[in-house]
Motif scaffolding. Structure first.
Motif, PDB file in Angstrom:
ATOM      1  N   TRP A 137      43.254  22.531  24.619  1.00  0.00           N
ATOM      2  CA  TRP A 137      42.737  21.925  23.396  1.00  0.00           C
ATOM      3  C   TRP A 137      42.960  20.413  23.400  1.00  0.00           C
ATOM      4  N   ASN A 138      44.140  20.009  23.851  1.00  0.00           N
ATOM      5  CA  ASN A 138      44.430  18.566  23.919  1.00  0.00           C
ATOM      6  C   ASN A 138      43.441  17.859  24.838  1.00  0.00           C
ATOM      7  N   GLN A 139      43.116  18.469  25.950  1.00  0.00           N
ATOM      8  CA  GLN A 139      42.154  17.868  26.875  1.00  0.00           C
ATOM      9  C   GLN A 139      40.769  17.781  26.229  1.00  0.00           C
ATOM     10  N   GLU A 140      40.387  18.823  25.514  1.00  0.00           N
ATOM     11  CA  GLU A 140      39.084  18.810  24.837  1.00  0.00           C
ATOM     12  C   GLU A 140      39.038  17.722  23.772  1.00  0.00           C
ATOM     13  N   ILE A 141      40.117  17.562  23.020  1.00  0.00           N
ATOM     14  CA  ILE A 141      40.175  16.543  21.987  1.00  0.00           C
ATOM     15  C   ILE A 141      40.121  15.145  22.624  1.00  0.00           C
ATOM     16  N   ILE A 142      40.834  14.960  23.705  1.00  0.00           N
ATOM     17  CA  ILE A 142      40.812  13.659  24.401  1.00  0.00           C
ATOM     18  C   ILE A 142      39.402  13.376  24.907  1.00  0.00           C
ATOM     19  N   GLU A 143      38.741  14.349  25.478  1.00  0.00           N
ATOM     20  CA  GLU A 143      37.365  14.170  25.957  1.00  0.00           C
ATOM     21  C   GLU A 143      36.421  13.867  24.781  1.00  0.00           C
TER      22      GLU A 143
END
Length: 89
Positions: A80-86
């Motif tokens: 989820w953190n990676q998706e939010i950063i993207e």
């Protein structure tokens, strides 16, 4: 008489050279033995480190297995953190 002195001189030179070679070989042998012992100690230490690494890896796998649900939650949060950063980029 001169031939006798010449033969004695040649034999003394051969004896001196033989002693020189003997001392040289002994010193070389000692240095090679020391290098062998050092390498042998390093190999033994590497085997100990390898066994320790394997035991720690197995311990980690057991820990992951026992805490599997927590690991899955962590991976999901990481995703989820990676998706939010993207998304923010």
């Amino acid at each position: 008489m001169k031939i006798r002195y010449f033969i004695v001189l040649v034999l003394v030179i051969i004896l001196g050279f033989s002693i020189y070679l003997l001392i040289s070989f002994k010193n070389k042998n000692n240095s090679l033995i020391n290098k062998y012992n050092e390498i042998n100690d390093i190999v033994k230490q590497n085997e100990i480190d390898k066994e320790e690494f394997i035991s720690k890896t197995q311990e980690l796998e057991k820990l992951k297995e026992s805490k599997r649900d927590q690991v899955l939650k962590y991976e999901e949060v990481e995703k989820w953190n990676q998706e939010i950063i993207e998304y923010l980029d």
